[in-house]
Design an enzyme around this catalytic site. Sequence first.
Site, PDB file in Angstrom:
ATOM      1  CE  LYS A  99     122.584  52.246   8.607  1.00  0.00           C
ATOM      2  NZ  LYS A  99     123.771  51.610   9.201  1.00  0.00           N
ATOM      3  CB  ALA A 186     124.289  51.173  15.703  1.00  0.00           C
TER       4      ALA A 186
END
Length: 238
Positions: A99, A186
């Site tokens: 990631k 997020a």
Amino acid sequence: MEDTWQLAGRTFSSRLILGTGKYSSHEVMRAAHQAAGTEMVTVAVRRVNVKDRSQPSLLDFIDPTAIALLPNTAGCYSAKDAILTAELAREALRTDWIKLEVIGDEKTLMPDVMGLLEAAQELIRLKFIVLPYVTDDPVLCRRLEDLGCPAVMPLAAPIGSGLGVRNPYNLALIVEAAKVPVIVDAGVGTASDAAVAMELGVAALLMNTAVAGAKDPVAMARAIGDDVRFRKALKETM
């Protein structure tokens, strides 16, 4: 019929990816992962002991036969640092998956767009499977897809903010245009935020603070996991 989705040639049943930071203990983290039914968790390479596996580590509390590790480059503020961290993760964790985070601002933790593109291009050249943390910019997501990223991970709001989906229109545009899975990364703070994201058609969600920072992380993980499954099933019947 079981709901599954594909990511870089792998099949997953759970559409909820969880983090491994901010929990009160490794035991609570493990219980939350189990309650959510997650099949993938992110691990910040810079915050974990990956050099000496003889020493205690949060990795001891993750069952690799049930949960895939997705190392990330959290804390990297340049393409160079992100690339070096990815190479460390590959050597230590025996995975090509990364990631990719290249942070541009210490306060908001928003991505550095230029650094992200530079690092993604180089890591793809090095045969990494790059999952980039990116702003909710449809053009940037398309550029990353064109480079060879097998998914894009646009933020819903700044990391750790819990503000929810601040720009649903942009996320909808990204989902509509993308030929790869879109994973919201997020800013999702509640089950209702997760519902909004799933109803926009994203493939999966990544959450950490909302679960790890909850009064009862295990209950929160279970609630989010159940809601994500329900919302995906509901959308497919509409």
